[in-house]
Design a protein around this motif. Sequence first.
Motif, PDB file in Angstrom:
ATOM      1  N   PRO A  75     -29.285  37.907  -9.764  1.00  0.00           N
ATOM      2  CA  PRO A  75     -27.822  37.813  -9.917  1.00  0.00           C
ATOM      3  C   PRO A  75     -27.065  38.427  -8.735  1.00  0.00           C
ATOM      4  O   PRO A  75     -26.022  37.918  -8.337  1.00  0.00           O
ATOM      5  CB  PRO A  75     -27.526  38.582 -11.206  1.00  0.00           C
ATOM      6  CG  PRO A  75     -28.787  38.568 -11.957  1.00  0.00           C
ATOM      7  CD  PRO A  75     -29.877  38.578 -10.932  1.00  0.00           C
ATOM      8  N   VAL A  76     -27.600  39.512  -8.162  1.00  0.00           N
ATOM      9  CA  VAL A  76     -26.942  40.123  -7.006  1.00  0.00           C
ATOM     10  C   VAL A  76     -27.002  39.176  -5.812  1.00  0.00           C
ATOM     11  O   VAL A  76     -26.006  38.984  -5.102  1.00  0.00           O
ATOM     12  CB  VAL A  76     -27.594  41.486  -6.684  1.00  0.00           C
ATOM     13  CG1 VAL A  76     -27.097  42.032  -5.372  1.00  0.00           C
ATOM     14  CG2 VAL A  76     -27.341  42.468  -7.807  1.00  0.00           C
ATOM     15  N   TRP A  77     -28.160  38.565  -5.576  1.00  0.00           N
ATOM     16  CA  TRP A  77     -28.296  37.598  -4.492  1.00  0.00           C
ATOM     17  C   TRP A  77     -27.371  36.399  -4.720  1.00  0.00           C
ATOM     18  O   TRP A  77     -26.736  35.906  -3.791  1.00  0.00           O
ATOM     19  CB  TRP A  77     -29.745  37.134  -4.402  1.00  0.00           C
ATOM     20  CG  TRP A  77     -29.943  35.993  -3.468  1.00  0.00           C
ATOM     21  CD1 TRP A  77     -30.009  36.038  -2.116  1.00  0.00           C
ATOM     22  CD2 TRP A  77     -30.068  34.619  -3.835  1.00  0.00           C
ATOM     23  NE1 TRP A  77     -30.172  34.768  -1.617  1.00  0.00           N
ATOM     24  CE2 TRP A  77     -30.206  33.881  -2.642  1.00  0.00           C
ATOM     25  CE3 TRP A  77     -30.085  33.939  -5.039  1.00  0.00           C
ATOM     26  CZ2 TRP A  77     -30.361  32.508  -2.650  1.00  0.00           C
ATOM     27  CZ3 TRP A  77     -30.229  32.576  -5.040  1.00  0.00           C
ATOM     28  CH2 TRP A  77     -30.366  31.873  -3.844  1.00  0.00           C
ATOM     29  N   TYR A  82     -22.548  33.375  -3.024  1.00  0.00           N
ATOM     30  CA  TYR A  82     -21.348  32.569  -3.292  1.00  0.00           C
ATOM     31  C   TYR A  82     -20.043  33.256  -2.945  1.00  0.00           C
ATOM     32  O   TYR A  82     -18.999  32.635  -2.949  1.00  0.00           O
ATOM     33  CB  TYR A  82     -21.326  32.128  -4.760  1.00  0.00           C
ATOM     34  CG  TYR A  82     -22.228  30.939  -4.979  1.00  0.00           C
ATOM     35  CD1 TYR A  82     -21.806  29.680  -4.621  1.00  0.00           C
ATOM     36  CD2 TYR A  82     -23.481  31.092  -5.517  1.00  0.00           C
ATOM     37  CE1 TYR A  82     -22.632  28.597  -4.788  1.00  0.00           C
ATOM     38  CE2 TYR A  82     -24.320  30.015  -5.691  1.00  0.00           C
ATOM     39  CZ  TYR A  82     -23.878  28.769  -5.332  1.00  0.00           C
ATOM     40  OH  TYR A  82     -24.703  27.692  -5.500  1.00  0.00           O
ATOM     41  N   THR A  83     -20.085  34.546  -2.633  1.00  0.00           N
ATOM     42  CA  THR A  83     -18.859  35.226  -2.238  1.00  0.00           C
ATOM     43  C   THR A  83     -18.846  35.533  -0.749  1.00  0.00           C
ATOM     44  O   THR A  83     -17.922  36.174  -0.269  1.00  0.00           O
ATOM     45  CB  THR A  83     -18.688  36.542  -3.024  1.00  0.00           C
ATOM     46  OG1 THR A  83     -19.796  37.393  -2.746  1.00  0.00           O
ATOM     47  CG2 THR A  83     -18.541  36.280  -4.504  1.00  0.00           C
ATOM     48  N   GLY A  84     -19.845  35.128  -0.035  1.00  0.00           N
ATOM     49  CA  GLY A  84     -19.877  35.364   1.399  1.00  0.00           C
ATOM     50  C   GLY A  84     -20.361  36.746   1.781  1.00  0.00           C
ATOM     51  O   GLY A  84     -20.131  37.213   2.879  1.00  0.00           O
ATOM     52  N   GLY A  85     -21.025  37.444   0.867  1.00  0.00           N
ATOM     53  CA  GLY A  85     -21.592  38.751   1.176  1.00  0.00           C
ATOM     54  C   GLY A  85     -20.604  39.895   1.127  1.00  0.00           C
ATOM     55  O   GLY A  85     -20.888  40.976   1.598  1.00  0.00           O
ATOM     56  N   VAL A  86     -19.433  39.669   0.557  1.00  0.00           N
ATOM     57  CA  VAL A  86     -18.435  40.734   0.487  1.00  0.00           C
ATOM     58  C   VAL A  86     -18.569  41.472  -0.799  1.00  0.00           C
ATOM     59  O   VAL A  86     -18.811  41.002  -1.820  1.00  0.00           O
ATOM     60  CB  VAL A  86     -16.999  40.162   0.629  1.00  0.00           C
ATOM     61  CG1 VAL A  86     -15.983  41.237   0.474  1.00  0.00           C
ATOM     62  CG2 VAL A  86     -16.877  39.466   1.953  1.00  0.00           C
TER      63      VAL A  86
END
Length: 86
Positions: A75-77, A82-86
Amino acid sequence: MATGTTDSPATLYAPVSIGLGVIALISTFFLGILATLAGLLAITFGVLGLVSSVEVNRVQCWIGLATGAVGVLFPVWFLFGYTGGV
């Protein structure tokens, strides 16, 4: 009462770890919060089972650790992907 029995709460760490790991794997696709919580608990019980002095099934503890880690990391990945790593 028979002598030499290994009846203690530590003997339940491995089955609980696997059960929570399976719950984490199943819920990764539906509920990320539940997957993370169940995964963290699976990791905790797996580590407790590995370091306990009671002879438990260590393979079950390792399986619980692995499934719990996947239940936490997926889930973290997915969130970072999907949020661009922010």
